[in-house]
Design a protein around this motif. Structure first.
Motif, PDB file in Angstrom:
ATOM      1  N   GLN A 291       4.031   3.556  -4.489  1.00  0.00           N
ATOM      2  CA  GLN A 291       3.998   3.801  -5.746  1.00  0.00           C
ATOM      3  C   GLN A 291       3.743   3.162  -6.886  1.00  0.00           C
ATOM      4  O   GLN A 291       2.646   2.845  -7.910  1.00  0.00           O
TER       5      GLN A 291
ATOM      6  N   ARG B 299       0.344  -1.587   0.708  1.00  0.00           N
ATOM      7  CA  ARG B 299      -0.243   0.095   0.259  1.00  0.00           C
ATOM      8  C   ARG B 299       0.427   1.340   0.747  1.00  0.00           C
ATOM      9  O   ARG B 299       0.935   2.317  -0.347  1.00  0.00           O
ATOM     10  N   ALA B 300       2.708   1.289   0.306  1.00  0.00           N
ATOM     11  CA  ALA B 300       2.936   2.574   0.795  1.00  0.00           C
ATOM     12  C   ALA B 300       4.031   2.796  -0.749  1.00  0.00           C
ATOM     13  O   ALA B 300       4.460   3.715  -0.839  1.00  0.00           O
TER      14      ALA B 300
ATOM     15  N   ILE C 273       7.861   4.709   5.970  1.00  0.00           N
ATOM     16  CA  ILE C 273       6.192   4.989   5.416  1.00  0.00           C
ATOM     17  C   ILE C 273       6.541   6.288   6.002  1.00  0.00           C
ATOM     18  O   ILE C 273       5.299   7.195   5.646  1.00  0.00           O
TER      19      ILE C 273
ATOM     20  N   ARG D 290      10.734   6.722  -2.271  1.00  0.00           N
ATOM     21  CA  ARG D 290      10.187   6.117  -0.833  1.00  0.00           C
ATOM     22  C   ARG D 290      10.377   5.081  -1.860  1.00  0.00           C
ATOM     23  O   ARG D 290      10.367   3.492  -1.119  1.00  0.00           O
ATOM     24  N   ASP D 291       9.723   4.650  -3.322  1.00  0.00           N
ATOM     25  CA  ASP D 291       9.941   3.322  -3.365  1.00  0.00           C
ATOM     26  C   ASP D 291      11.449   2.977  -3.871  1.00  0.00           C
ATOM     27  O   ASP D 291      11.122   1.621  -2.834  1.00  0.00           O
TER      28      ASP D 291
ATOM     29  N   GLN E 111       4.737  -2.453  -5.634  1.00  0.00           N
ATOM     30  CA  GLN E 111       2.904  -3.026  -5.009  1.00  0.00           C
ATOM     31  C   GLN E 111       3.059  -4.104  -5.995  1.00  0.00           C
ATOM     32  O   GLN E 111       2.941  -5.105  -4.984  1.00  0.00           O
TER      33      GLN E 111
ATOM     34  N   GLU F  14       7.413  11.278   2.116  1.00  0.00           N
ATOM     35  CA  GLU F  14       6.281  11.052   1.320  1.00  0.00           C
ATOM     36  C   GLU F  14       6.185  10.319   0.082  1.00  0.00           C
ATOM     37  O   GLU F  14       7.392   9.466  -0.644  1.00  0.00           O
ATOM     38  N   LYS F  15       4.854   9.388  -0.470  1.00  0.00           N
ATOM     39  CA  LYS F  15       5.155   8.550  -1.460  1.00  0.00           C
ATOM     40  C   LYS F  15       5.031   9.227  -2.748  1.00  0.00           C
ATOM     41  O   LYS F  15       4.331  10.298  -2.843  1.00  0.00           O
TER      42      LYS F  15
END
Length: 180
Positions: free
Chosen positions: A36, A33-34, A88, A97-98, A41, A92-93
Motif C-alpha cells: 500500500q 502490487r501488494a 499477501i 501487510r507493508d 512500491q 489484508e492490504k
C-alpha cells in the motif's frame, strides 16, 4: 556434477544465486502490487530493475570465465518467495501487510548479501578479479536495498502498523493474565 573443487563450488553458488535472482524477477512485481505504501512500491520496482542488471552481471561472469551454470532451483529463494505469497494471501492490504513485506524483503536481501559475499571471497581465492569486480557491484546494491528497507521501516511504515487497533507495542506476552 558433484562439488569437488573450489571452482566447482563457485559454479554451484553462482548457479544458485542466478536461480534466486530469476525467481525474484517474477516475485517483485507481485510484491509491488501488494504494497500500500507508495515508497515501498517504488522500492520493489526499483529493485526489480536492479535485479535485471544483476542477472546480466552473472551472464557477463559466465561469459568472461567461460563457465557453464548448473540447472538448479534455489530452494532458499523458493521458500522466501512462498513466504511472500502467504503474507499477501493472509494479511489484508495496509500497514500491517507493508510491515510484513518489508520484513520478508529484508530476509531476501540478507540471503543475497550472504550469497554474493561468499562468491566474492571464493572468486578472490580463485583469482577471478574480473568476476569479483562484478559481484562486488551487486553486493553493494543488495546492501543499499537492505538499508533502504530499514529506513522505510524506521521512518513510519512499522509505526503505522503498530497504530492499527489491537497492536500493543512493548506488550509482554509472558506477563500473567489479570482476572477481572
Amino acid at each position: 556434477m558433484p562439488v569437488k573443487t573450489l571452482e566447482d563450488l563457485f559454479i554451484h553458488e553462482l548457479s544458485d544465486i542466478y536461480s534466486a535472482e530469476k525467481q525474484l524477477t517474477k516475485a517483485l512485481p507481485r510484491l509491488a502490487r501488494a504494497a500500500q505504501n507508495p515508497d515501498l512500491q517504488t522500492a520493489f520496482t526499483t529493485h526489480l530493475e536492479e535485479t535485471h542488471g544483476q542477472v546480466e552481471r552473472i551472464d557477463q561472469i559466465v561469459e568472461l570465465r567461460n563457465l557453464k551454470l548448473k540447472r538448479i532451483k534455489c530452494a532458499a529463494m523458493e521458500g522466501l518467495v512462498e513466504e511472500g505469497k502467504e503474507v499477501i494471501e493472509e494479511i489484508e492490504k495496509g500497514p500491517v501487510r507493508d510491515a510484513a513485506l518489508i520484513g520478508g524483503a529484508q530476509k531476501v536481501e540478507h540471503y543475497e548479501i550472504a550469497s554474493y559475499g561468499t562468491l566474492c571471497e571464493i572468486g578472490k581465492q580463485l583469482g577471478y578479479t574480473d568476476a569479483v569486480k562484478l559481484l562486488k557491484e551487486t553486493l553493494a546494491e543488495e546492501k543499499a536495498t537492505d538499508e533502504k528497507l530499514t529506513l522505510l521501516a524506521e521512518s513510519g511504515a512499522n509505526a503505522k502498523a503498530a497504530a492499527i487497533a489491537g497492536s500493543t507495542p512493548f506488550s509482554n506476552p509472558f506477563a500473567p493474565i489479570q482476572a477481572n
